[in-house]
Design a protein around this motif. Structure first.
Motif, PDB file in Angstrom:
ATOM      1  N   SER A 172       0.814  -1.215   0.000  1.00 46.47           N
ATOM      2  CA  SER A 172       0.000   0.000   0.000  1.00 46.47           C
ATOM      3  C   SER A 172       0.847   1.264   0.000  1.00 46.47           C
ATOM      4  CB  SER A 172      -0.950   0.005   1.194  1.00 46.47           C
ATOM      5  OG  SER A 172      -0.219   0.070   2.394  1.00 46.47           O
ATOM      6  N   SER A 173       2.127   1.142   0.228  1.00 47.40           N
ATOM      7  CA  SER A 173       2.979   2.331   0.264  1.00 47.40           C
ATOM      8  C   SER A 173       3.043   3.032  -1.089  1.00 47.40           C
ATOM      9  CB  SER A 173       4.386   1.972   0.735  1.00 47.40           C
ATOM     10  OG  SER A 173       5.023   1.147  -0.212  1.00 47.40           O
ATOM     11  N   ARG A 174       2.846   2.302  -2.171  1.00 48.08           N
ATOM     12  CA  ARG A 174       2.875   2.960  -3.483  1.00 48.08           C
ATOM     13  C   ARG A 174       1.676   3.898  -3.657  1.00 48.08           C
ATOM     14  NH1 ARG A 174       1.871  -2.098  -7.428  1.00 48.08           N
ATOM     15  NH2 ARG A 174       2.378  -3.262  -5.590  1.00 48.08           N
ATOM     16  N   TYR A 175       0.561   3.594  -3.006  1.00 48.69           N
ATOM     17  CA  TYR A 175      -0.606   4.466  -3.093  1.00 48.69           C
ATOM     18  C   TYR A 175      -0.450   5.710  -2.234  1.00 48.69           C
ATOM     19  CZ  TYR A 175      -2.789   0.618  -5.498  1.00 48.69           C
ATOM     20  OH  TYR A 175      -3.067  -0.366  -6.396  1.00 48.69           O
ATOM     21  N   LEU A 176       0.366   5.637  -1.215  1.00 49.91           N
ATOM     22  CA  LEU A 176       0.617   6.812  -0.392  1.00 49.91           C
ATOM     23  C   LEU A 176       1.471   7.833  -1.131  1.00 49.91           C
ATOM     24  CD1 LEU A 176       1.287   5.099   3.040  1.00 49.91           C
ATOM     25  CD2 LEU A 176      -0.793   6.256   2.280  1.00 49.91           C
ATOM     26  N   ARG A 177       2.300   7.366  -2.048  1.00 48.26           N
ATOM     27  CA  ARG A 177       3.150   8.265  -2.833  1.00 48.26           C
ATOM     28  C   ARG A 177       2.451   8.777  -4.086  1.00 48.26           C
ATOM     29  NH1 ARG A 177       7.275   3.886  -2.407  1.00 48.26           N
ATOM     30  NH2 ARG A 177       6.519   3.478  -4.493  1.00 48.26           N
ATOM     31  N   SER A 178       1.328   8.189  -4.443  1.00 44.61           N
ATOM     32  CA  SER A 178       0.649   8.503  -5.693  1.00 44.61           C
ATOM     33  C   SER A 178      -0.125   9.815  -5.590  1.00 44.61           C
ATOM     34  CB  SER A 178      -0.310   7.365  -6.050  1.00 44.61           C
ATOM     35  OG  SER A 178      -1.105   7.729  -7.146  1.00 44.61           O
ATOM     36  N   ASP A 179      -0.184  10.554  -6.716  1.00 49.97           N
ATOM     37  CA  ASP A 179      -1.005  11.764  -6.778  1.00 49.97           C
ATOM     38  C   ASP A 179      -2.485  11.413  -6.821  1.00 49.97           C
ATOM     39  OD1 ASP A 179       1.292  13.234  -6.851  1.00 49.97           O
ATOM     40  OD2 ASP A 179       1.293  13.466  -9.031  1.00 49.97           O
ATOM     41  N   LYS A 180      -2.799  10.219  -7.274  1.00 48.80           N
ATOM     42  CA  LYS A 180      -4.178   9.799  -7.452  1.00 48.80           C
ATOM     43  C   LYS A 180      -4.704   9.020  -6.251  1.00 48.80           C
ATOM     44  CE  LYS A 180      -3.169   9.284 -12.305  1.00 48.80           C
ATOM     45  NZ  LYS A 180      -3.045   8.361 -13.416  1.00 48.80           N
ATOM     46  N   LYS A 181      -4.077   9.165  -5.106  1.00 48.55           N
ATOM     47  CA  LYS A 181      -4.405   8.327  -3.968  1.00 48.55           C
ATOM     48  C   LYS A 181      -5.852   8.475  -3.505  1.00 48.55           C
ATOM     49  CE  LYS A 181      -2.204  11.549  -0.867  1.00 48.55           C
ATOM     50  NZ  LYS A 181      -1.015  11.754  -0.113  1.00 48.55           N
ATOM     51  N   ALA A 182      -6.448   9.631  -3.702  1.00 47.81           N
ATOM     52  CA  ALA A 182      -7.830   9.811  -3.263  1.00 47.81           C
ATOM     53  C   ALA A 182      -8.814   9.122  -4.202  1.00 47.81           C
ATOM     54  CB  ALA A 182      -8.160  11.291  -3.172  1.00 47.81           C
ATOM     55  N   TYR A 183      -8.378   8.813  -5.405  1.00 49.08           N
ATOM     56  CA  TYR A 183      -9.290   8.255  -6.401  1.00 49.08           C
ATOM     57  C   TYR A 183      -9.052   6.792  -6.718  1.00 49.08           C
ATOM     58  CZ  TYR A 183     -10.059  13.174  -7.205  1.00 49.08           C
ATOM     59  OH  TYR A 183     -10.338  14.495  -7.038  1.00 49.08           O
ATOM     60  N   VAL A 184      -8.083   6.168  -6.104  1.00 51.92           N
ATOM     61  CA  VAL A 184      -7.699   4.809  -6.462  1.00 51.92           C
ATOM     62  C   VAL A 184      -8.868   3.848  -6.395  1.00 51.92           C
ATOM     63  CG1 VAL A 184      -6.290   2.827  -5.779  1.00 51.92           C
ATOM     64  CG2 VAL A 184      -5.274   5.089  -5.905  1.00 51.92           C
ATOM     65  N   GLY A 185      -9.603   3.825  -5.309  1.00 55.08           N
ATOM     66  CA  GLY A 185     -10.688   2.861  -5.163  1.00 55.08           C
ATOM     67  C   GLY A 185     -12.055   3.406  -5.481  1.00 55.08           C
ATOM     68  N   THR A 186     -12.164   4.721  -5.708  1.00 59.86           N
ATOM     69  CA  THR A 186     -13.490   5.314  -5.858  1.00 59.86           C
ATOM     70  C   THR A 186     -13.906   5.565  -7.299  1.00 59.86           C
ATOM     71  OG1 THR A 186     -12.542   7.517  -5.607  1.00 59.86           O
ATOM     72  CG2 THR A 186     -13.339   6.422  -3.618  1.00 59.86           C
ATOM     73  N   ARG A 187     -13.011   5.447  -8.240  1.00 56.35           N
ATOM     74  CA  ARG A 187     -13.368   5.746  -9.640  1.00 56.35           C
ATOM     75  C   ARG A 187     -14.485   4.859 -10.156  1.00 56.35           C
ATOM     76  NH1 ARG A 187      -7.470   6.749 -12.289  1.00 56.35           N
ATOM     77  NH2 ARG A 187      -7.173   8.808 -11.390  1.00 56.35           N
ATOM     78  N   LYS A 188     -14.384   3.574  -9.919  1.00 53.99           N
ATOM     79  CA  LYS A 188     -15.404   2.656 -10.412  1.00 53.99           C
ATOM     80  C   LYS A 188     -16.738   2.887  -9.705  1.00 53.99           C
ATOM     81  CE  LYS A 188     -12.368  -0.998 -11.941  1.00 53.99           C
ATOM     82  NZ  LYS A 188     -11.980  -2.393 -11.801  1.00 53.99           N
ATOM     83  N   ILE A 189     -16.676   3.218  -8.437  1.00 51.18           N
ATOM     84  CA  ILE A 189     -17.915   3.460  -7.705  1.00 51.18           C
ATOM     85  C   ILE A 189     -18.631   4.685  -8.264  1.00 51.18           C
ATOM     86  CG2 ILE A 189     -18.868   4.091  -5.447  1.00 51.18           C
ATOM     87  CD1 ILE A 189     -16.575   2.440  -4.211  1.00 51.18           C
ATOM     88  N   TRP A 190     -17.896   5.776  -8.473  1.00 52.45           N
ATOM     89  CA  TRP A 190     -18.513   6.988  -9.010  1.00 52.45           C
ATOM     90  C   TRP A 190     -19.031   6.769 -10.418  1.00 52.45           C
ATOM     91  CZ3 TRP A 190     -20.333  10.400  -6.022  1.00 52.45           C
ATOM     92  CH2 TRP A 190     -19.706  10.730  -4.836  1.00 52.45           C
ATOM     93  N   LYS A 191     -18.302   6.035 -11.216  1.00 50.32           N
ATOM     94  CA  LYS A 191     -18.737   5.752 -12.575  1.00 50.32           C
ATOM     95  C   LYS A 191     -20.049   4.969 -12.558  1.00 50.32           C
ATOM     96  CE  LYS A 191     -15.356   5.096 -15.541  1.00 50.32           C
ATOM     97  NZ  LYS A 191     -14.314   4.433 -16.333  1.00 50.32           N
ATOM     98  N   HIS A 192     -20.140   4.033 -11.632  1.00 50.98           N
ATOM     99  CA  HIS A 192     -21.348   3.223 -11.511  1.00 50.98           C
ATOM    100  C   HIS A 192     -22.521   4.047 -10.990  1.00 50.98           C
ATOM    101  CE1 HIS A 192     -23.804  -0.308 -10.996  1.00 50.98           C
ATOM    102  NE2 HIS A 192     -24.031   0.015  -9.728  1.00 50.98           N
TER     103      HIS A 192
END
Length: 151
Positions: free
Chosen positions: A123-143
């Motif tokens: 999970s440390s790679r997601y902490l360094r990512s600029d997209k960390k707030a959207y990693v798991g929520t993109r599919k949910i919002w799209k749905h």
């Protein structure tokens, strides 16, 4: 526990993790075969030569090694860095030494400890990512934005 014993257990965890990961990636062994083979070798070694180390280490080294092979069973698709695998092994050994009694009954203390250590590193790679707030929520919002069809 003395510092030398702690160092031996950390080296054991690093060795178990790296040798399992290496035999999976370089020799194309399955993760289960690699973990079982190396764990059996270490367990048999300490079974036949119990007086090589102090009694406490003779009891702890095989246990720490077996759990460390669980860390080394991680897929090469998830992480390809020996540094990342080594960091997970270090985290595993610290968790094992200090909190393994709390994980009793959660699928086994060794497997749970290995899982937690790997999740921290992966999970440390997601902490360094600029997209960390959207990693798991993109599919949910799209749905959620899709219109609902009523028949």
């Amino acid at each position: 526990m003395e510092y030398m014993e702690l160092l031996v257990l950390i080296i054991t965890a690093l060795t178990g993790t790296w040798i399992t990961y290496y035999s999976c990636t370089r020799w194309s062994w399955s993760a289960v075969r690699s973990s079982a083979t190396w764990s059996m070798i270490v367990a048999l070694f300490f079974r036949f030569f119990p007086d090589l180390f102090p009694a406490e280490l003779t009891r702890l080294i095989p246990v720490a090694f077996i759990g460390a092979t669980f860390v080394g069973m991680v897929s090469a698709r998830q992480t390809t860095s020996y540094l990342g695998i080594g960091l997970a092994a270090l985290i595993y050994s610290v968790i094992l030494l200090h909190t393994s009694a709390y994980f009793q009954g959660y699928g086994g203390a060794l497997g749970t400890t290995a899982c937690v250590a790997l999740l921290v590193v992966l999970s440390s790679r997601y902490l360094r990512s600029d997209k960390k707030a959207y990693v798991g929520t993109r599919k949910i919002w799209k749905h959620l934005k899709k219109p609902v069809r009523r028949s």
